[in-house]
Design a protein around this motif. Structure first.
Motif, PDB file in Angstrom:
ATOM      1  N   PHE A 318       0.826  -1.199   0.000  1.00 49.83           N
ATOM      2  CA  PHE A 318       0.000   0.000   0.000  1.00 49.83           C
ATOM      3  C   PHE A 318       0.869   1.263   0.000  1.00 49.83           C
ATOM      4  N   LYS A 319       0.432   2.256  -0.735  1.00 44.27           N
ATOM      5  CA  LYS A 319       1.234   3.465  -0.928  1.00 44.27           C
ATOM      6  C   LYS A 319       1.427   4.265   0.346  1.00 44.27           C
ATOM      7  N   PHE A 320       0.419   4.232   1.247  1.00 45.82           N
ATOM      8  CA  PHE A 320       0.502   5.085   2.441  1.00 45.82           C
ATOM      9  C   PHE A 320       1.492   4.559   3.476  1.00 45.82           C
ATOM     10  N   LEU A 321       2.012   3.337   3.288  1.00 41.17           N
ATOM     11  CA  LEU A 321       2.964   2.785   4.252  1.00 41.17           C
ATOM     12  C   LEU A 321       4.339   3.425   4.090  1.00 41.17           C
ATOM     13  N   PRO A 322       5.121   3.506   5.169  1.00 45.85           N
ATOM     14  CA  PRO A 322       6.490   4.033   5.064  1.00 45.85           C
ATOM     15  C   PRO A 322       7.331   3.157   4.127  1.00 45.85           C
ATOM     16  N   LYS A 326       7.358  -0.892   3.351  1.00 47.48           N
ATOM     17  CA  LYS A 326       7.007  -1.433   2.030  1.00 47.48           C
ATOM     18  C   LYS A 326       8.124  -2.309   1.480  1.00 47.48           C
ATOM     19  N   ASN A 327       9.358  -1.899   1.701  1.00 46.13           N
ATOM     20  CA  ASN A 327      10.488  -2.688   1.199  1.00 46.13           C
ATOM     21  C   ASN A 327      10.637  -4.023   1.919  1.00 46.13           C
ATOM     22  N   SER A 328      10.045  -4.118   3.100  1.00 47.80           N
ATOM     23  CA  SER A 328      10.150  -5.376   3.847  1.00 47.80           C
ATOM     24  C   SER A 328       9.435  -6.525   3.149  1.00 47.80           C
ATOM     25  N   ARG A 329       8.547  -6.188   2.200  1.00 47.48           N
ATOM     26  CA  ARG A 329       7.849  -7.271   1.490  1.00 47.48           C
ATOM     27  C   ARG A 329       8.826  -8.083   0.636  1.00 47.48           C
TER      28      ARG A 329
END
Length: 780
Positions: A318-322, A326-329
């Motif tokens: 999701f875009k609103f995440l830091p 997001k990179n942790s995915r």
């Protein structure tokens, strides 16, 4: 014409020696290839040329490892295609060969980008790298504007360009094309041959089957096939193209020399002795069954784990995440891939479970209406089962909660036995406390009573107990508190010695009246049923006094007469919620003046619920009769177990009908996707991965259907509870929840549904593994 089988300094790359291939046609065998011998170099544009039916495609299929020769040797780049098994040759195609078929064959549920990236996914390349490489090839073919189209939405010329991109995406050593221009117009066909020619200049070997003379112009070598034989190998660079074309269409010298035409097939009857039954011994069958079982369960585990990882991956996108979150995915996906590799349940350089799951989901929902109907059928069956079970569990829980709380499950009641002249008195109470696993023993005297209040009078049951008894019980205290008097009678007073307090009330002097006096605590706890009979509410009752008289039978007081007390005023200090018979509880100290009486029963409190039975056995051995709330609960559970069994049987019938629908869907899907399965196998999808793909689809149907069904069943139960509660609230001001499903039952339903998905999907999956790639591509 100058003919040659020598091509300068090029090393031998393709080698065919004494190759033969036959096919059964009814009761005969048709020999298609006859003693074929061929040696070809690397990095050349090789055209296999000949009329229709001459054996060109059969030779090509043998070179791809899609069929096995009857006799002879066959190798490409040192890999012996005639010796290796199906899975090994499949891996060979995946690693070293790019394939272009005459009819563009696609994964219909995938767009252009996914189709081109598919061969890379089979190598275990991460998705983002596979899609990046696929985009490069699509752009190189000039097809970037159509990247999100489905291949079947493109023209034949555009489809063949995409087919070339798919063949090149893994950078294979050799490109094999079977009549790739057969369905193209002249210009599109010429463009495709030009592309193939350029590939040779860039260090690849191209092997193309054709009967079109126009495709010879850019070739380096022509392998001329006629009547199942390689009759010539021609170096096109050493000959005039005009003369070569005229020469290639002239087969007269081969007919004259004794080579029979294609129309005169080499047919021989099948030798019955040569036909052997494909049987396996019992140990091989057991081994195969165990392997398939382990594979099926590992597939289920992979699907569930992959679905969880995929869901987390999407949530972290999701875009609103830091940005760090997001990179942790990517870390999550990489860690999962390492975990799968560590288990060694998937082979190295093979498609990842998450990627296989993507393909399965796309295939499942490509035909949305069918998928929704199939999942809906499973959901209805599960929802119906869950609804019935939740109502069963909910009513059972409600009934049991009315019977007893958890606080009394470690208690039992004991009664004296007339057969052994056992009694329960103060001395025996003290002895009971010494039993193993007994933490307390509480005496109870049950008496008949009479109550007067203002203009009302009624009969009631009187229990003379300690306050601990009330605290141990599961009564619901609505108002006030329990009385505080726990001491037992401490001395004996003979009724006959207190004549001044006795009044004879009948001629036979078998009933006397006793005045208790004012030295005893006269508090009482009553239930709602008693208050309702005398016209008091629970809030008004606290502090009110009622007149009470009770009768002590001659079985208890040892005076061989029944003793009735005069009416004494008792103050109501507490109200409990028992709604049945009018009941009043008074302190056991009240009956002190009657001496060491025999109690009606005793409440035994054990150290733990698990100790109830052993303590019970100890008392029963001595001759006491025992009861426990667990008895009632056991009877209730038996009743509802029977009801749930009936509910479950009905649910299984509904689920079985839904499973037949799922089986039909998967079978029809297999028939519709036969060509798709064929092209995936040609590209390099192994039999095991094919089975996993179809099993994944069946598991997904079961999983989605079960989750929706459980939610729907619980929602239905909740709505039903609300309707019941509306009635209950209007009449008794009481909310009733009769819907409840234990977590372990929900998990069991999920496991059973997944097993049904496995069983239902296994046959279509097995059939998919048995599909011959060639037969699949020919399937109409």
């Amino acid at each position: 014409m100058k003919l040659t089988t020598s091509f300068g300094d090029n090393k031998e790359y393709i080698r065919v020696k004494a190759l033969e291939k036959s096919f059964p046609v009814r009761d005969n065998v048709v020999k298609v290839l006859k003693d074929v011998n061929l040696t070809l170099p690397q990095n050349k544009f090789i055209v296999v040329f000949g009329p229709s039916g001459s054996g060109k495609s059969t030779l090509l299929n043998l070179l791809l490892g899609l069929e096995k020769p009857d006799k002879g040797e066959l190798s490409i780049g040192g890999f012996r295609l005639d010796r290796e098994d199906v899975e090994t040759t499949t891996n060979f195609r995946k690693e070293r060969v790019g394939v272009i078929t005459q009819q563009p064959n696609w994964i219909k549920s995938a767009n252009v980008l996914n189709n081109v990236a598919f061969p890379l996914l089979l190598h275990g390349v991460p998705s983002y790298k596979a899609y990046t490489r696929a985009m490069e090839l699509i752009a190189l073919m000039g097809m970037k504007p159509w990247v999100n189209f489905y291949p079947t939405e493109l023209s034949y010329g555009q489809q063949q360009k995409i087919a070339v991109a798919r063949a090149l995406v893994t950078d294979p050593e050799v490109i094999v094309a079977d009549e790739p221009t057969g369905n193209l117009d002249y210009e599109s066909g010429l463009n495709l041959v030009n592309i193939l020619s350029e590939l040779c200049k860039n260090g690849r070997t191209v092997l193309m089957v054709t009967h079109d003379l126009n495709n010879v112009e850019l070739s380096d070598i022509v392998v001329r096939v006629f009547d199942g034989r390689v009759v010539e190998v021609i170096n096109t660079k050493d000959n005039s193209m005009r003369e070569l074309k005229k020469y290639l269409i002239d087969y007269s010298k081969f007919v004259e020399s004794g080579t029979r035409a294609v129309s005169k097939l080499d047919i021989t009857p099948i030798d019955p002795e040569a036909v052997k039954a494909d049987t396996l011994n019992i140990f091989q069958r057991i081994k195969g069954l165990l392997i398939n079982t382990v594979d099926a369960f590992s597939t289920t585990l992979f699907v569930l784990m992959s679905l969880i990882v995929k869901t987390l991956y999407l949530l972290l996108s999701f875009k609103f995440l830091p940005t760090p979150l997001k990179n942790s995915r990517f870390i999550l996906e990489a860690s999962y891939d390492r975990l799968i590799s560590f288990t060694k349940l998937t082979k190295p350089n093979s498609i990842k479970p998450t990627q296989l799951l993507d393909i399965a989901i796309r295939s499942l929902f490509f035909r949305k209406t069918r998928a929704i109907i199939t999942i809906g059928g499973i959901s209805i069956g599960i929802a119906f089962t869950v609804f019935l079970l939740s109502i069963g569990f909910g009513i059972e829980r409600l009934v049991i909660s009315r019977v007893a709380s958890l606080a009394v499950l470690n208690q039992l009641d004991i009664y004296p036995s007339n057969a052994r002249q056992l009694v329960i008195n103060n001395e025996s109470i003290e002895e009971f406390k010494k039993f193993d696993n007994v933490t307390d023993a509480l005496p109870i005297l049950n008496m008949a009573g009479r109550i007067e209040y203002q203009e009302s009078n009624l009969d009631a049951v009187v229990f003379s107990v300690q306050s601990k008894y009330l605290n141990y019980s599961d009564f619901s205290l609505i108002e006030g508190q329990y009385f505080n008097s726990d001491s037992l009678p401490e001395y004996i007073v003979d009724v006959e010695e207190s004549e001044e307090s006795l009044t004879t009330t009948d001629e036979n002097e078998d009933l006397v009246t006793v005045d208790i006096g004012s030295n005893y605590i006269k508090d009482a706890v009553v239930n709602l049923a008693l208050l309702r009979n005398i016209g008091l509410s629970s809030s008004e009752a606290i502090g009110r006094e009622i007149d009470l008289s009770f009768v002590l039978t001659n079985d208890s007081n040892k005076n061989e007469v029944e003793v009735e007390t005069t009416f004494q005023k008792y103050k109501i200090v507490g109200v409990i919620a028992n709604q049945d018979t009018p009941v009043i509880y008074i302190p056991i100290k009240t009956i002190e003046m009657f001496g060491n009486i025999d109690y009606t029963q005793a409440r035994i409190v054990t150290s733990d619920q698990s100790m109830v039975q052993s303590v019970r056995d100890s008392f029963e051995i001595q001759g006491y009769k025992t009861t426990s709330v667990l008895d009632t609960i056991t009877q209730i559970e038996q009743l509802f177990n029977t009801a749930r069994t009936v509910f479950l049987a009905v649910g299984i019938v509904a689920l079985s009908v839904a499973s037949l629908g799922m089986f039909n869907t998967l079978t029809v899907s297999l028939l519709e996707r036969t060509k798709e399965v064929g092209i995936m196998k040609v590209i390099g999808l192994s039999s095991r991965e094919t089975k996993q793909l179809f099993l994944s689809e069946s598991i997904l149907i079961s999983l989605f259907g079960t989750i929706v069904g459980i939610i729907g069943g619980l929602l239905g139960g909740f709505i039903f509870s609300l309707l019941i509660s509306v009635i209950s609230l209007s009449r008794a001001n009481l909310f009733v929840n009769i819907s409840y499903l234990p977590l372990e039952t929900a998990l069991l339903i999920l496991v059973v549904a997944l097993l049904i998905g496995l069983v239902t999907g296994y046959y279509p999956a097995y059939r998919a593994t048995r599909i011959s790639p060639l037969e699949a591509l020919r399937y109409e």
